[in-house]
Design a protein around this motif. Structure first.
Motif, PDB file in Angstrom:
ATOM      1  N   ASN A  51     -18.818  49.464 -19.510  1.00  0.00           N
ATOM      2  CA  ASN A  51     -18.034  48.348 -20.039  1.00  0.00           C
ATOM      3  C   ASN A  51     -18.010  48.373 -21.560  1.00  0.00           C
ATOM      4  O   ASN A  51     -19.039  48.445 -22.214  1.00  0.00           O
ATOM      5  CB  ASN A  51     -18.616  47.018 -19.565  1.00  0.00           C
ATOM      6  CG  ASN A  51     -17.790  45.836 -20.016  1.00  0.00           C
ATOM      7  OD1 ASN A  51     -16.623  45.974 -20.367  1.00  0.00           O
ATOM      8  ND2 ASN A  51     -18.399  44.668 -19.995  1.00  0.00           N
ATOM      9  N   ASN A  52     -16.808  48.322 -22.120  1.00  0.00           N
ATOM     10  CA  ASN A  52     -16.663  48.289 -23.571  1.00  0.00           C
ATOM     11  C   ASN A  52     -15.717  47.173 -24.020  1.00  0.00           C
ATOM     12  O   ASN A  52     -15.139  47.243 -25.098  1.00  0.00           O
ATOM     13  CB  ASN A  52     -16.188  49.652 -24.094  1.00  0.00           C
ATOM     14  CG  ASN A  52     -14.859  50.069 -23.501  1.00  0.00           C
ATOM     15  OD1 ASN A  52     -14.248  49.345 -22.724  1.00  0.00           O
ATOM     16  ND2 ASN A  52     -14.399  51.243 -23.886  1.00  0.00           N
ATOM     17  N   ASP A  53     -15.563  46.146 -23.194  1.00  0.00           N
ATOM     18  CA  ASP A  53     -14.736  44.963 -23.488  1.00  0.00           C
ATOM     19  C   ASP A  53     -13.267  45.302 -23.720  1.00  0.00           C
ATOM     20  O   ASP A  53     -12.582  44.597 -24.439  1.00  0.00           O
ATOM     21  CB  ASP A  53     -15.285  44.171 -24.672  1.00  0.00           C
ATOM     22  CG  ASP A  53     -16.534  43.390 -24.301  1.00  0.00           C
ATOM     23  OD1 ASP A  53     -16.721  43.130 -23.097  1.00  0.00           O
ATOM     24  OD2 ASP A  53     -17.308  43.036 -25.203  1.00  0.00           O
ATOM     25  N   THR A  54     -12.796  46.387 -23.154  1.00  0.00           N
ATOM     26  CA  THR A  54     -11.367  46.670 -23.168  1.00  0.00           C
ATOM     27  C   THR A  54     -10.851  46.526 -21.740  1.00  0.00           C
ATOM     28  O   THR A  54     -11.629  46.464 -20.791  1.00  0.00           O
ATOM     29  CB  THR A  54     -11.058  48.099 -23.675  1.00  0.00           C
ATOM     30  OG1 THR A  54     -11.615  49.033 -22.761  1.00  0.00           O
ATOM     31  CG2 THR A  54     -11.596  48.320 -25.072  1.00  0.00           C
ATOM     32  N   LYS A 105     -13.501  32.411 -17.562  1.00  0.00           N
ATOM     33  CA  LYS A 105     -12.888  32.679 -18.856  1.00  0.00           C
ATOM     34  C   LYS A 105     -11.556  33.379 -18.653  1.00  0.00           C
ATOM     35  O   LYS A 105     -11.465  34.292 -17.841  1.00  0.00           O
ATOM     36  CB  LYS A 105     -13.764  33.602 -19.696  1.00  0.00           C
ATOM     37  CG  LYS A 105     -15.101  33.074 -20.049  1.00  0.00           C
ATOM     38  CD  LYS A 105     -15.796  34.095 -20.921  1.00  0.00           C
ATOM     39  CE  LYS A 105     -17.296  33.975 -20.784  1.00  0.00           C
ATOM     40  NZ  LYS A 105     -17.982  35.026 -21.496  1.00  0.00           N
ATOM     41  N   LEU A 107      -8.554  36.038 -19.836  1.00  0.00           N
ATOM     42  CA  LEU A 107      -8.576  37.300 -20.566  1.00  0.00           C
ATOM     43  C   LEU A 107      -8.391  37.055 -22.054  1.00  0.00           C
ATOM     44  O   LEU A 107      -7.608  36.208 -22.458  1.00  0.00           O
ATOM     45  CB  LEU A 107      -7.461  38.226 -20.076  1.00  0.00           C
ATOM     46  CG  LEU A 107      -7.658  38.837 -18.694  1.00  0.00           C
ATOM     47  CD1 LEU A 107      -6.401  39.564 -18.269  1.00  0.00           C
ATOM     48  CD2 LEU A 107      -8.836  39.771 -18.673  1.00  0.00           C
ATOM     49  N   GLN A 155     -10.838  36.069 -24.222  1.00  0.00           N
ATOM     50  CA  GLN A 155     -11.957  35.350 -24.816  1.00  0.00           C
ATOM     51  C   GLN A 155     -13.154  36.271 -24.935  1.00  0.00           C
ATOM     52  O   GLN A 155     -13.223  37.296 -24.243  1.00  0.00           O
ATOM     53  CB  GLN A 155     -12.329  34.134 -23.955  1.00  0.00           C
ATOM     54  CG  GLN A 155     -11.362  32.992 -24.098  1.00  0.00           C
ATOM     55  CD  GLN A 155     -11.906  31.731 -23.466  1.00  0.00           C
ATOM     56  OE1 GLN A 155     -12.954  31.740 -22.835  1.00  0.00           O
ATOM     57  NE2 GLN A 155     -11.198  30.638 -23.655  1.00  0.00           N
ATOM     58  N   PRO A 156     -14.115  35.954 -25.810  1.00  0.00           N
ATOM     59  CA  PRO A 156     -15.293  36.816 -25.940  1.00  0.00           C
ATOM     60  C   PRO A 156     -15.976  37.048 -24.599  1.00  0.00           C
ATOM     61  O   PRO A 156     -16.176  36.128 -23.835  1.00  0.00           O
ATOM     62  CB  PRO A 156     -16.196  36.026 -26.895  1.00  0.00           C
ATOM     63  CG  PRO A 156     -15.259  35.163 -27.677  1.00  0.00           C
ATOM     64  CD  PRO A 156     -14.146  34.835 -26.721  1.00  0.00           C
ATOM     65  N   GLY A 157     -16.290  38.302 -24.329  1.00  0.00           N
ATOM     66  CA  GLY A 157     -16.944  38.655 -23.080  1.00  0.00           C
ATOM     67  C   GLY A 157     -15.985  39.039 -21.979  1.00  0.00           C
ATOM     68  O   GLY A 157     -16.408  39.411 -20.892  1.00  0.00           O
ATOM     69  N   THR A 158     -14.689  38.961 -22.228  1.00  0.00           N
ATOM     70  CA  THR A 158     -13.691  39.419 -21.257  1.00  0.00           C
ATOM     71  C   THR A 158     -12.875  40.522 -21.891  1.00  0.00           C
ATOM     72  O   THR A 158     -12.734  40.589 -23.108  1.00  0.00           O
ATOM     73  CB  THR A 158     -12.772  38.274 -20.792  1.00  0.00           C
ATOM     74  OG1 THR A 158     -12.087  37.749 -21.924  1.00  0.00           O
ATOM     75  CG2 THR A 158     -13.551  37.174 -20.092  1.00  0.00           C
ATOM     76  N   PRO A 159     -12.313  41.403 -21.088  1.00  0.00           N
ATOM     77  CA  PRO A 159     -11.574  42.544 -21.633  1.00  0.00           C
ATOM     78  C   PRO A 159     -10.314  42.129 -22.387  1.00  0.00           C
ATOM     79  O   PRO A 159      -9.671  41.160 -22.036  1.00  0.00           O
ATOM     80  CB  PRO A 159     -11.189  43.345 -20.392  1.00  0.00           C
ATOM     81  CG  PRO A 159     -12.067  42.861 -19.313  1.00  0.00           C
ATOM     82  CD  PRO A 159     -12.432  41.464 -19.653  1.00  0.00           C
ATOM     83  N   ARG A 176      -6.778  46.757 -26.881  1.00  0.00           N
ATOM     84  CA  ARG A 176      -6.995  47.134 -28.286  1.00  0.00           C
ATOM     85  C   ARG A 176      -6.096  48.255 -28.645  1.00  0.00           C
ATOM     86  O   ARG A 176      -5.776  49.099 -27.942  1.00  0.00           O
ATOM     87  CB  ARG A 176      -8.445  47.553 -28.520  1.00  0.00           C
ATOM     88  CG  ARG A 176      -9.370  46.383 -28.433  1.00  0.00           C
ATOM     89  CD  ARG A 176     -10.755  46.805 -28.797  1.00  0.00           C
ATOM     90  NE  ARG A 176     -11.602  45.641 -28.561  1.00  0.00           N
ATOM     91  CZ  ARG A 176     -12.866  45.629 -28.770  1.00  0.00           C
ATOM     92  NH1 ARG A 176     -13.472  46.691 -29.205  1.00  0.00           N
ATOM     93  NH2 ARG A 176     -13.581  44.569 -28.552  1.00  0.00           N
TER      94      ARG A 176
END
Length: 174
Positions: A95-98, A163, A165, A167-171, A174
């Motif tokens: 997981n890289n938050d993308t 949450k 999509l 918001q912090p902690g969701t993909p 980028r």
């Protein structure tokens, strides 16, 4: 037993997936391809809530699929347990938050589920050649399940995690 938001949402989502599999999936059949809402739900849940993915819900839903669908009993249960476990662990490691990683893991997991289940069905004596089973059943089902998973993913993020999509902690893209 502690009932968290993810657990309750998983149980309710599993019930909805089974109902959709019984009621809606037969109406959406194209040729030999039937959408598998249970596979899509289990794979999406493994990616959305990897810490709570567990093996009980995929096993129970896979067993229900086997009993409803007429395939070899225990085949889908085994495949779902193994693939959802691997998908949840892969997501926790990669997981890289993308948005790319959850989508890639979900689609790869669906491909593995359909291929392995197709092999199990053929090996259990379905009377269909392996190439035909994979080409005319597994491939269209992969496409169906992938589309369902992609549609289900934002809903699952919102309901299971709480949450939207972006918001912090969701993909995010980028």
């Amino acid at each position: 037993m502690l009932f968290t938001r993810e657990t309750i949402a998983g149980i309710i989502g599993g019930i909805i997936a089974v109902l959709l599999q019984i009621i809606v999936a037969p109406a959406l059949t194209l040729f030999a391809a039937i959408p598998n809402f249970i596979v899509a739900f289990c794979v999406v849940r493994a990616v959305v809530c990897p810490q709570q993915a567990g093996v009980v819900l995929p096993f129970v839903l896979g067993l229900l699929f086997d009993l409803i669908g007429g395939g070899p009993v225990g085949g889908m249960a085994l495949v779902l347990v193994l693939v959802t476990f691997a998908a949840s662990r892969a997501f926790m490691a990669l997981n890289n938050d993308t948005l790319f990683m959850p989508v890639a893991i979900m689609l790869c997991s669906i491909v593995v589920v359909e291929l392995v289940y197709g092999i199990i069905v053929v090996a259990s004596g379905a009377g269909v050649p392996l190439g035909e089973a994979l080409l005319y059943r597994a491939l269209p089902c992969m496409l169906y399940d992938g589309i369902i998973a992609l549609l289900l993913y934002p809903i699952a993020i919102r309901v299971m995690v709480g949450k939207p999509l972006g918001q912090p902690g969701t993909p995010i893209l980028r």
